[in-house]
Motif scaffolding. Structure first.
Motif, PDB file in Angstrom:
ATOM      1  N   UNK A  67       0.835  -1.207   0.000  1.00  0.00           N
ATOM      2  CA  UNK A  67       0.000   0.000   0.000  1.00  0.00           C
ATOM      3  C   UNK A  67       0.868   1.254   0.000  1.00  0.00           C
ATOM      4  N   UNK A  72      -2.008   1.803  -4.492  1.00  0.00           N
ATOM      5  CA  UNK A  72      -3.032   1.363  -5.445  1.00  0.00           C
ATOM      6  C   UNK A  72      -4.352   2.081  -5.194  1.00  0.00           C
ATOM      7  N   UNK A  73      -5.162   2.178  -6.231  1.00  0.00           N
ATOM      8  CA  UNK A  73      -6.514   2.731  -6.088  1.00  0.00           C
ATOM      9  C   UNK A  73      -7.520   1.722  -6.634  1.00  0.00           C
ATOM     10  N   UNK A  74      -8.777   2.063  -6.470  1.00  0.00           N
ATOM     11  CA  UNK A  74      -9.887   1.283  -7.037  1.00  0.00           C
ATOM     12  C   UNK A  74      -9.741  -0.206  -6.740  1.00  0.00           C
ATOM     13  N   UNK A  77      -6.674  -1.498  -4.847  1.00  0.00           N
ATOM     14  CA  UNK A  77      -6.706  -1.160  -3.428  1.00  0.00           C
ATOM     15  C   UNK A  77      -7.606  -2.141  -2.663  1.00  0.00           C
ATOM     16  N   UNK A  78      -8.760  -2.435  -3.260  1.00  0.00           N
ATOM     17  CA  UNK A  78      -9.683  -3.361  -2.606  1.00  0.00           C
ATOM     18  C   UNK A  78      -9.084  -4.753  -2.455  1.00  0.00           C
ATOM     19  N   UNK A  81      -6.736  -4.618   0.583  1.00  0.00           N
ATOM     20  CA  UNK A  81      -7.479  -4.515   1.843  1.00  0.00           C
ATOM     21  C   UNK A  81      -8.215  -5.835   2.137  1.00  0.00           C
ATOM     22  N   UNK A  84      -5.958  -8.454   3.541  1.00  0.00           N
ATOM     23  CA  UNK A  84      -5.728  -8.265   4.983  1.00  0.00           C
ATOM     24  C   UNK A  84      -6.839  -8.934   5.783  1.00  0.00           C
ATOM     25  N   UNK A  85      -8.062  -8.777   5.310  1.00  0.00           N
ATOM     26  CA  UNK A  85      -9.196  -9.368   6.022  1.00  0.00           C
ATOM     27  C   UNK A  85      -9.188 -10.886   5.921  1.00  0.00           C
TER      28      UNK A  85
END
Lengths: 225, 225
Positions: A67, A72-74, A77-78, A81, A84-85
Motif C-alpha cells: 500500500x 493502489x486505487x480502485x 486497493x480493494x 485490503x 488483509x481481512x
C-alpha cells in the motif's frame, strides 16, 4: 513497476492459499486428535499454529508495504485490503483448530467426545476441512460458483451443529456436565471455523462481482438448538 | 489537503469511539436482559446491532476512500489500516452482545442463568462493559497506561470465566444440561467480547509506541477450566 506490483499481489495471494492449506490440515488433524485421544497429534497441531501466525504477520507487513509503495486505487486497493481481512479470517481459523487440539490435550488420556457423538464430530471436522479446502481453491480460481457452494456447505454445518445440540438436550444424555461443556465448545469451534471459511469465499465474490456479500453473522449455537 | 485528511481521520476515530460506546451499552443491556429475562430489552439489543453494523460498513468505506484519495504512507497508513481492524473488532463485539440477548430471548420467559450464577454473570457483564468503555477512552486519549490496564481487566475476566467453569464442573450442579450449555456459551461470549476490547486497546498501543503487542490469543474457556 506494475509488473512488480502484480507479482507481489500474486505472492500475497499465494500466502493466503498456503494459510488456508495449513489451517485446513490443522482442523483435520485436530479432529483426529480429539476423536482418538492422540496427545502427540494434538501437540503437533498446537505447535503448528505458530506457522500460521507467522504467515499472517508476514502477509500483513507485505500488504501494508505494498500500500505504501504502490499506492493502489480502485480495484487494486480493494484487493489488498481484502487480503488483509482474509488473512485475519485464516489466522483466527487456525486458533480455532488449535482450540480443538487443546481440548484433546486437556482431556488426555480420556476422550473428550463420547462414542455416540463420534460420527457427528467427525463429520463436522471433515466438513470444516472441506470448506477450507474450497476457500483456498476460491482464492486461486476466483470461481464465484464454487464460492457460493460454501454457503450451502455452511448450512450443512449448521445442521450438524443442531444435531449435536439435540444429543445434548436429549433427556437420555448420560455423559455428564463436563462432557456437555466440552461438546458445546467443540460445536462452537467448528461452527466458527466454517464461518471464517465462508467469509473468505464471500470476500472473493465481492472482489470479483463488486456485490457486497452480507456480513457474516454466525447463527449462534443457541439459536440453532 | 493535509487538513482535510486529518479531519477525515478524526472523523473515523470518532466513528470507532461511537461503535465502542454502542457495543459497551449493548453488552450491559444484554446482561440485564438475560439476568432479568427481559424480552423487550433483549429485542431492543438485538435490533440495535444494526446500527453498529452500519457504522462498521460506513467506516470501512471511508477508510478505503481515504487510502485511495490521500495515499498515506508510514504512520498515517498504519493508522488507517489499524482503524479497519478496530472496526472489525468492534463489529464482532456487537455480534457477541447480540448473542447474549438472543439467548435471553430463546429462553424467555424462563431465565437462562440460575440464581447462584447471577452474581458471576453480572460481574462478567459489567467487566465487559467497563473494558469496552476503557477501549473507547484509549481510542480518544491514546493513553498507553490505560491500554495496559485492559490486560489486567482481562485477567479478571479469565478468573470469572474459571469461576463459572468451577460451578459447572461441581458435582453438586443441579441445573441440568440445557443450562450448562447456555452458561458455557455465555461464558465464551463474554470472554471473546473482552478479547476484542483488549485487542482494540493493543492496536492503539502499537500505533503509539510502534511496539507490536502480541497477537491476541484467546485463552480458551476449556484451558481455563
Amino acid at each position: 513497476m506494475r509488473d512488480a506490483y502484480h507479482e507481489e499481489l500474486d505472492s500475497i495471494s499465494e500466502g493466503l492459499v498456503e494459510m488456508a492449506r495449513l489451517v485446513g490440515s490443522a482442523i483435520g488433524r485436530a479432529t483426529t486428535a480429539i476423536l482418538d485421544a492422540d496427545l502427540k497429534l494434538a501437540e503437533n497441531v498446537i505447535a503448528a499454529d505458530e506457522k500460521v501466525d507467522d504467515l499472517h504477520r508476514d502477509l500483513e507487513a507485505r500488504a501494508i508495504a505494498l500500500l505504501a509503495r504502490q499506492q493502489p486505487v480502485a480495484t487494486d486497493l480493494r484487493i489488498v485490503v481484502t487480503s488483509l481481512r482474509m488473512s485475519a479470517d485464516l489466522e483466527r481459523s487456525g486458533d480455532l483448530a488449535q482450540h480443538v487440539a487443546k481440548l484433546a490435550r486437556l482431556r488426555f488420556p480420556e476422550r473428550a467426545v463420547p462414542r455416540d457423538l463420534h460420527a457427528t464430530i467427525l463429520e463436522m471436522g471433515q466438513l470444516a476441512q472441506r470448506l477450507m479446502a474450497k476457500a483456498g481453491e476460491v482464492i486461486i480460481t476466483k470461481d464465484v460458483d464454487l464460492a457460493l457452494q460454501l454457503e450451502q456447505d455452511d448450512d450443512a454445518m449448521d445442521l450438524l451443529h443442531r444435531t449435536l445440540f439435540q444429543h445434548l438436550m436429549d433427556d437420555r444424555w448420560k455423559h455428564g456436565i463436563e462432557t456437555a461443556v466440552d461438546v458445546t465448545l467443540l460445536g462452537r469451534y467448528y461452527e466458527r471455523f466454517a464461518d471464517h471459511a465462508v467469509s473468505v469465499a464471500k470476500r472473493v465474490v465481492y472482489l470479483v462481482t463488486g456485490e457486497h456479500a452480507d456480513e457474516i453473522t454466525s447463527p449462534t449455537a443457541v439459536e440453532g438448538a
